[in-house]
Scaffold this active site. Structure first.
Site, PDB file in Angstrom:
ATOM      1  N   ASN A  29      10.344  -4.117   1.696  1.00 29.23           N
ATOM      2  CA  ASN A  29       9.378  -4.346   0.619  1.00 29.23           C
ATOM      3  C   ASN A  29      10.087  -5.050  -0.534  1.00 29.23           C
ATOM      4  O   ASN A  29      10.800  -4.418  -1.309  1.00 29.23           O
ATOM      5  CB  ASN A  29       8.793  -2.997   0.170  1.00 29.23           C
ATOM      6  CG  ASN A  29       7.777  -3.159  -0.945  1.00 29.23           C
ATOM      7  OD1 ASN A  29       7.329  -4.264  -1.241  1.00 29.23           O
ATOM      8  ND2 ASN A  29       7.405  -2.054  -1.576  1.00 29.23           N
ATOM      9  N   TRP A  30       9.879  -6.356  -0.610  1.00 32.99           N
ATOM     10  CA  TRP A  30      10.575  -7.149  -1.644  1.00 32.99           C
ATOM     11  C   TRP A  30       9.973  -6.934  -3.043  1.00 32.99           C
ATOM     12  O   TRP A  30      10.539  -7.384  -4.028  1.00 32.99           O
ATOM     13  CB  TRP A  30      10.509  -8.643  -1.300  1.00 32.99           C
ATOM     14  CG  TRP A  30      11.340  -9.033  -0.121  1.00 32.99           C
ATOM     15  CD1 TRP A  30      12.119  -8.233   0.673  1.00 32.99           C
ATOM     16  CD2 TRP A  30      11.486 -10.365   0.407  1.00 32.99           C
ATOM     17  NE1 TRP A  30      12.725  -8.971   1.653  1.00 32.99           N
ATOM     18  CE2 TRP A  30      12.354 -10.288   1.514  1.00 32.99           C
ATOM     19  CE3 TRP A  30      10.953 -11.602   0.057  1.00 32.99           C
ATOM     20  CZ2 TRP A  30      12.713 -11.415   2.265  1.00 32.99           C
ATOM     21  CZ3 TRP A  30      11.303 -12.715   0.800  1.00 32.99           C
ATOM     22  CH2 TRP A  30      12.179 -12.620   1.892  1.00 32.99           C
ATOM     23  N   LYS A  31       8.805  -6.324  -3.095  1.00 31.91           N
ATOM     24  CA  LYS A  31       8.114  -6.128  -4.383  1.00 31.91           C
ATOM     25  C   LYS A  31       7.972  -7.479  -5.092  1.00 31.91           C
ATOM     26  O   LYS A  31       7.664  -8.459  -4.438  1.00 31.91           O
ATOM     27  CB  LYS A  31       8.838  -5.071  -5.217  1.00 31.91           C
ATOM     28  CG  LYS A  31       9.065  -3.783  -4.403  1.00 31.91           C
ATOM     29  CD  LYS A  31       9.537  -2.632  -5.219  1.00 31.91           C
ATOM     30  CE  LYS A  31       9.697  -1.409  -4.330  1.00 31.91           C
ATOM     31  NZ  LYS A  31      10.039  -0.202  -5.049  1.00 31.91           N
TER      32      LYS A  31
ATOM     33  N   HIS B 267       0.777   1.876  -2.256  1.00 30.61           N
ATOM     34  CA  HIS B 267       2.156   2.078  -2.714  1.00 30.61           C
ATOM     35  C   HIS B 267       2.139   2.756  -4.095  1.00 30.61           C
ATOM     36  O   HIS B 267       1.260   2.490  -4.912  1.00 30.61           O
ATOM     37  CB  HIS B 267       2.893   0.730  -2.785  1.00 30.61           C
ATOM     38  CG  HIS B 267       4.349   0.908  -3.050  1.00 30.61           C
ATOM     39  ND1 HIS B 267       4.845   1.101  -4.315  1.00 30.61           N
ATOM     40  CD2 HIS B 267       5.418   0.960  -2.206  1.00 30.61           C
ATOM     41  CE1 HIS B 267       6.165   1.256  -4.236  1.00 30.61           C
ATOM     42  NE2 HIS B 267       6.538   1.172  -2.967  1.00 30.61           N
TER      43      HIS B 267
ATOM     44  N   GLU C 108       6.601   8.530   0.821  1.00 26.02           N
ATOM     45  CA  GLU C 108       7.532   8.088  -0.226  1.00 26.02           C
ATOM     46  C   GLU C 108       7.346   8.954  -1.466  1.00 26.02           C
ATOM     47  O   GLU C 108       6.424   8.688  -2.270  1.00 26.02           O
ATOM     48  CB  GLU C 108       7.222   6.644  -0.630  1.00 26.02           C
ATOM     49  CG  GLU C 108       7.279   5.646   0.488  1.00 26.02           C
ATOM     50  CD  GLU C 108       7.496   4.250  -0.080  1.00 26.02           C
ATOM     51  OE1 GLU C 108       8.609   3.756   0.065  1.00 26.02           O
ATOM     52  OE2 GLU C 108       6.577   3.702  -0.698  1.00 26.02           O
TER      53      GLU C 108
ATOM     54  N   GLY D 244      13.183   4.053  -6.341  1.00 27.00           N
ATOM     55  CA  GLY D 244      13.977   3.503  -7.445  1.00 27.00           C
ATOM     56  C   GLY D 244      15.044   4.461  -7.947  1.00 27.00           C
ATOM     57  O   GLY D 244      15.771   4.149  -8.894  1.00 27.00           O
TER      58      GLY D 244
ATOM     59  N   GLY E 261      13.089  -0.725  -0.396  1.00 29.07           N
ATOM     60  CA  GLY E 261      12.862  -1.599  -1.538  1.00 29.07           C
ATOM     61  C   GLY E 261      14.132  -2.347  -1.896  1.00 29.07           C
ATOM     62  O   GLY E 261      14.497  -3.341  -1.260  1.00 29.07           O
TER      63      GLY E 261
HETATM   64  P1  PGA Z   1      13.525   1.697  -3.235  1.00 28.26           P
HETATM   65  O1  PGA Z   1      11.944   1.467  -3.142  1.00 28.26           O
HETATM   66  O2  PGA Z   1      14.062   1.578  -1.815  1.00 28.26           O
HETATM   67  O3  PGA Z   1      14.021   0.644  -4.136  1.00 28.26           O
HETATM   68  O4  PGA Z   1      13.725   3.097  -3.772  1.00 28.26           O
HETATM   69  C1  PGA Z   1      11.240   2.002  -2.064  1.00 28.26           C
HETATM   70  C2  PGA Z   1       9.784   1.670  -2.156  1.00 28.26           C
HETATM   71  O5  PGA Z   1       9.231   1.538  -3.244  1.00 28.26           O
HETATM   72  O6  PGA Z   1       9.118   1.525  -1.142  1.00 28.26           O
END
Ligand code: PGA
Length: 250
Positions: free
Chosen positions: A7-9, A94, A164, A170, A231
């Site tokens: 997930n590149w966001k 999400h 999650e 994060g 992420g």
């Molecule tokens: P992260 O994010 O791996 O940076 O903790 C995960 C996500 O939001 O799916």
């Protein structure tokens, strides 16, 4: 086969950089063949990345869709549009979308719309806080039963639940593997209780939140877990390689 959803966001900032990251990921996917690799780039990069890709090892996901198929919804993107751009998956609900106002009911609407648009939904659930009275169990169960309420019986096999916990997204560290396993079991039990054993067995359940090169091996060895949603670490080739290798070996 374990799945790794990247997930590149809202990263990286330019298409040139997205292409570079895609090329690295594509090469790693060709090496670690025993893992399913799904990239969820920003929507604006989706079509061009998918169009330029001739291989079969990488699949594409959207990060979000709207709950209507077309119409006057300024700024939104439909399931049919992202499918047309090359996605075969979509992340729904999400935590970062929920924080911006998406409700359980919105998620419930999006799931059948994505299925109808030929996108396999990756439905993200997870408690905001881990309280000591077990309220979080109720919160997660409710998210799951609401999200799946309108899924046709034959489509459960197309669903992935991404557990999650919001407090781990994060964060510097993921929860311990015992806790991840307990939540995998809770997700499966919730589905079995609400929709029956057979549908529970056909659903995939993955974990997301602070997955990195150091913990991927342990997390991916948790029983009843079908993969990880990554992420930050999916933006860094070194960390990504360790995760793909762990998924390949698991
Ligand atoms: P992260 O994010 O791996 O940076 O903790 C995960 C996500 O939001 O799916």
């Amino acid at each position: 086969m374990k799945s790794v959803i990247c997930n590149w966001k809202m990263n990286p900032p330019t298409f040139t950089e997205a292409k570079r990251l895609f090329d690295v990921t594509k090469k790693l996917a060709a090496v670690y063949k025993n893992a399913e690799v799904v990239i969820a780039p920003p929507t604006i990069f989706l079509r061009e990345l998918a169009k330029g890709y001739r291989g079969t090892r990488v699949e594409f996901s959207a990060q979000n869709i709207f709950w209507e198929e077309s119409g006057s919804f300024t700024g939104e993107t439909s399931s049919i549009q992202v499918r047309d751009a090359g996605a075969t998956y979509v992340i729904i609900g999400h935590a970062e979308r929920r924080a911006l106002g998406i409700t359980d009911e919105n998620v419930q609407h999006k799931v059948p719309v994505s299925l109808k648009g030929k996108l396999d939904p990756i439905v993200a659930v997870g408690e905001r806080v881990r309280d000591t009275h077990g309220e979080y169990v109720h919160e997660v169960r409710n998210q799951i039963t609401t999200a799946l309420a309108n899924v046709p019986a034959s489509k459960f096999k197309n669903i992935t639940i991404a557990y999650e916990p919001v407090w781990s997204i994060g964060a510097p560290e993921a929860p311990d593997t015992n806790s991840v396993h307990q939540m995998m079991l809770l997700v499966r039990k919730t589905i079995a209780d609400a929709f029956g054993e057979k549908k529970m067995k056909s659903i995939r359940v993955i974990y997301g939140g602070a997955v990195n090169n150091e913990n991927a091996k342990d997390i991916l060895s948790v029983p009843d877990l079908d993969g990880v949603l990554v992420g930050r670490a999916s933006l860094d080739p070194y960390r990504l390689e360790a995760i793909l290798q762990a998924a390949h070996d698991a």
